[in-house]
Design an enzyme around this catalytic site. Structure first.
Site, mmCIF file in Angstrom:
data_model
loop_
_atom_site.group_PDB
_atom_site.id
_atom_site.type_symbol
_atom_site.label_atom_id
_atom_site.label_comp_id
_atom_site.label_asym_id
_atom_site.label_seq_id
_atom_site.Cartn_x
_atom_site.Cartn_y
_atom_site.Cartn_z
ATOM 1 N N GLY A 147 1.135 -1.254 0.314
ATOM 2 C CA GLY A 147 0.227 0.171 -0.554
ATOM 3 C C GLY A 147 0.916 1.733 -0.077
ATOM 4 O O GLY A 147 1.613 1.481 0.412
ATOM 5 N N ARG B 133 0.841 -6.112 -5.525
ATOM 6 C CA ARG B 133 1.029 -6.458 -4.233
ATOM 7 C C ARG B 133 1.714 -7.959 -4.318
ATOM 8 O O ARG B 133 1.593 -8.971 -3.592
ATOM 9 C CB ARG B 133 -0.330 -6.233 -2.908
ATOM 10 C CG ARG B 133 -0.882 -5.275 -2.752
ATOM 11 C CD ARG B 133 -2.206 -5.765 -1.619
ATOM 12 N NE ARG B 133 -2.558 -3.868 -0.924
ATOM 13 C CZ ARG B 133 -2.036 -3.918 -0.153
ATOM 14 N NH1 ARG B 133 -0.609 -4.299 0.531
ATOM 15 N NH2 ARG B 133 -2.291 -2.570 0.458
ATOM 16 N N ASP C 43 5.506 -8.089 5.696
ATOM 17 C CA ASP C 43 5.756 -8.983 5.233
ATOM 18 C C ASP C 43 6.950 -8.965 3.821
ATOM 19 O O ASP C 43 7.615 -9.604 3.412
ATOM 20 C CB ASP C 43 4.699 -9.250 4.010
ATOM 21 C CG ASP C 43 3.475 -10.299 5.448
ATOM 22 O OD1 ASP C 43 4.083 -10.630 5.841
ATOM 23 O OD2 ASP C 43 2.522 -9.723 5.455
ATOM 24 N N LYS D 214 8.123 0.735 5.306
ATOM 25 C CA LYS D 214 7.085 1.660 5.242
ATOM 26 C C LYS D 214 5.853 1.111 5.433
ATOM 27 O O LYS D 214 6.184 -0.565 5.471
ATOM 28 C CB LYS D 214 7.167 1.490 3.923
ATOM 29 C CG LYS D 214 6.244 1.844 2.912
ATOM 30 C CD LYS D 214 4.975 0.269 1.472
ATOM 31 C CE LYS D 214 4.228 -0.601 2.501
ATOM 32 N NZ LYS D 214 3.227 -1.031 1.924
ATOM 33 N N THR D 215 5.074 1.877 6.107
ATOM 34 C CA THR D 215 3.607 1.355 6.443
ATOM 35 C C THR D 215 3.212 2.289 6.988
ATOM 36 O O THR D 215 2.852 2.999 7.734
ATOM 37 C CB THR D 215 2.841 0.039 6.148
ATOM 38 O OG1 THR D 215 1.716 0.240 6.562
ATOM 39 C CG2 THR D 215 3.684 -0.608 7.838
ATOM 40 N N ASP E 182 0.362 2.354 8.647
ATOM 41 C CA ASP E 182 -0.144 1.205 9.760
ATOM 42 C C ASP E 182 0.520 1.495 10.989
ATOM 43 O O ASP E 182 0.116 1.368 12.172
ATOM 44 C CB ASP E 182 -1.034 -0.205 8.982
ATOM 45 C CG ASP E 182 -1.744 -0.620 8.566
ATOM 46 O OD1 ASP E 182 -1.836 0.353 8.116
ATOM 47 O OD2 ASP E 182 -1.274 -1.235 7.179
#
Ligand code: FBP
Length: 553
Positions: free
Chosen positions: A81, A145, A176, A202-203, A205
């Protein structure tokens, strides 16, 4: 292409680098002390990563290094993402590589990991890169992805790198993707491919976090963007005084985004999935909790408020967690049979016949829209796509019904009107805050120094992030150090442990200490829009989460 005034101005922004990265040439210094080993599963991980296990954490010191200045071709991949700042990771990587040797080249694989499998790449030049500096989005090369996880795929990667004379890959991704990057690094090392692999965290979240990675990039900008919107809604709620706003926030399983936004805006109710799991709170109890606050405020004449709902909540409610796990097993184990079912009615009947009695009851009590969402396709990792489950609407429906009952029996004398919102995509491609612009540029710059030092299987690490950028520390952490073994698809797999909200951590404690007051009273704070120009206390502040986590270090 027409660009906005802000975009034009941001092209001129010079991201701040940690002092050590401002030096000309660097050499690596292995960190003193304990070897960089994971906390658990050491023997198993050592066996799985014989070539890349047990390497030291490293930092940089100024000094001459011939190796870093060598001409080389490097490949870069954006994975998963979008997160604000990805373009600056690439900018930092490019600038460091060209600074070390102007003859070196950077290739961006397009559309995520599938780009390398399809040998679909573009050479990133100064002219190509410039319009993307300090901007949000991943559109410079796109993302995807696709997972790089099989040996066949690794061999294709090696072949593509050989064709392009690429000797190092930088994978910008979440837990992941960085796990898979480490497996790829091990494969390359085992086969003497001469290709190194470096990761960047990265993320939005915020769940790729541990002792060595203080925060993943994008979390800062995304939470500030959502907090601005939540603050605006809070002010609207307090002006109109007629709606309860239920706001779902992205973040997958972890509630870091909801928690940070709560600390920034002080809403009346914030649900934290990790707490729900810890206390084994049922859906009914959650609804009761929300209703009790709405009733208390309503009985005093305040028929408005804000509820923050982390998107992963549904997975942590005990009876739904069991239901989801049974659904995952059934849908994966009978994929062929399930795909033949002609419509939702047939699917629901088939599911009903195969679930345990408890899960069948949990499934049938859910509204049909949510049942349908729970049966949608899984993501490539086999997980329910929580961003597509409208938990905020589920809660509204249940709260509405319960308040009607409470009204009938005299427990609630107010009114309940509601609005629902979901904030996720609104923040993933925002212009990176100064923090993310600086952090990402440093991560990319640093990634070059790691690969230029001949390292592989490392993740780029910039630390001491609550301090001004000049005092940040730069270095590399072997990815195996952050791993453990987890059950995935029926077998134990090495993975980077996902960081969920810690209930004994300072950010959660700050929420817990204040939430009763924030529930009863109206204490909203209004962070406003991210500022890019002005005093450092307005423009360069890290998140409250990061500040609280760092304060006792
Ligand atoms: P990553 O873990 O790949 O960084 O994704 C973050 C995220 O925005 C989650 O918060 C959200 O659940 C998911 O991506 C949505 O995925 P998609 O972009 O495929 O709709």
């Amino acid at each position: 292409m027409k660009v906005s005034a802000l975009q034009k101005a941001r092209y001129a922004y010079n991201p701040k680098l940690p002092a050590v990265l401002q030096q000309d040439i660097h050499t690596i210094a292995p960190a003193a002390g304990e070897p960089a080993e994971p906390a658990v599963d050491r023997e198993a991980l050592k066996a799985l990563f014989p070539n890349t296990y047990g390497m030291p954490a490293i930092s940089f010191v100024p000094g001459k290094s011939e190796e870093i200045s060598r001409r080389r071709n490097v490949g870069v991949i954006l994975s998963g993402g979008q997160a604000p700042g990805g373009h600056n990771v690439i900018a930092g990587l490019f600038d460091a590589l060209k600074h070390a040797n102007p003859e070196s080249k950077l290739f961006g694989f397009k559309g995520g990991p599938s780009g390398i499998l399809n040998n679909d790449a573009v050479e990133i030049t100064e002219t190509y890169l410039d319009p993307f500096r300090n901007t949000g989005g991943f559109d410079i090369i796109g993302s995807g992805r696709t997972k790089l996880e099989s040996e066949d795929q690794f061999e294709v990667c090696a072949e593509v790198c050989r064709k392009r004379d690429i000797t190092a890959l930088v994978v910008i991704g979440g837990d992941d993707s960085n796990t898979n990057a480490a497996v790829l690094a091990e494969y390359f090392a085992a086969n003497n491919s001469g290709i190194s692999v470096i990761g960047a965290p990265k993320t939005i979240d915020g769940d790729l976090k541990n002792a060595a990675i203080e925060v993943s990039f994008g979390f800062d900008t995304a939470t500030k963007t959502y907090a601005e919107l939540i603050g605006n809604i809070a002010r609207d709620a307090n002006s109109a005084k007629k709606y309860w706003h239920f706001i779902k926030l992205m973040g997958r399983s972890a509630s870091h985004i909801a928690l940070e936004c709560a600390l920034q805006t002080r809403p009346n109710i914030t649900l934290i999935s990790e707490e729900v799991e810890e206390n084994q709170t049922t859906l009914n109890e959650i609804v009761d909790y929300i209703c009790s606050i709405i009733a208390e405020r309503g009985n005093r004449g305040s028929n408005f408020g804000l509820v923050l709902v982390p998107e992963g909540l549904i997975e942590f409610i005990p009876e739904i967690k069991i239901l989801i796990s049974e659904l995952n097993d059934l849908m994966a184990g009978h994929a062929e049979e399930f795909s033949q079912l002609e419509d939702f009615t047939a699917e629901a009947a088939w599911i009903g016949a195969h679930l345990t009695a408890e899960s069948k009851s949990a499934f049938t009590t859910l509204p049909e829209a949510i049942q349908r969402q729970l049966l949608m396709d899984r993501d490539p990792h086999g997980n329910v796509q929580v961003s597509r489950i409208e938990t905020e609407k589920l809660l509204i429906e249940m709260v509405d019904n319960r308040l009607k009952e409470w009204k009938a029996d005299g427990r609630f004398s107010g009114s309940f009107s509601y609005q629902n919102h979901f904030f996720g995509y609104e923040g993933r491609c925002a212009f990176p805050s100064n923090f993310d612009a600086d952090y990402c540029y440093s991560l990319g710059y640093n990634a070059y120094l790691l690969l230029g030092s001949g390292l592989t299987g490392y993740i780029s690490s910039i630390a001491n992030l609550a301090a001004p950028a000049g005092e940040w520390k730069a270095g590399g952490i072997p990815v195996t150090m952050m791993m453990n073994l987890e059950q995935r698809h029926g077998s134990k797999k090495p993975v980077i442990k996902k960081a969920l909200v810690e209930l004994d951590g300072e950010p959660f404690k700050a929420l817990a200490a204040n939430r009763e007051t924030w529930a009863k009273d109206t204490c909203y704070t209004f962070p406003g829009a991210i500022q890019y120009y002005g005093p450092a206390e307005v423009c360069d502040q890290p998140t409250i989460t990061l500040t609280l986590e760092q304060q006792n270090r």
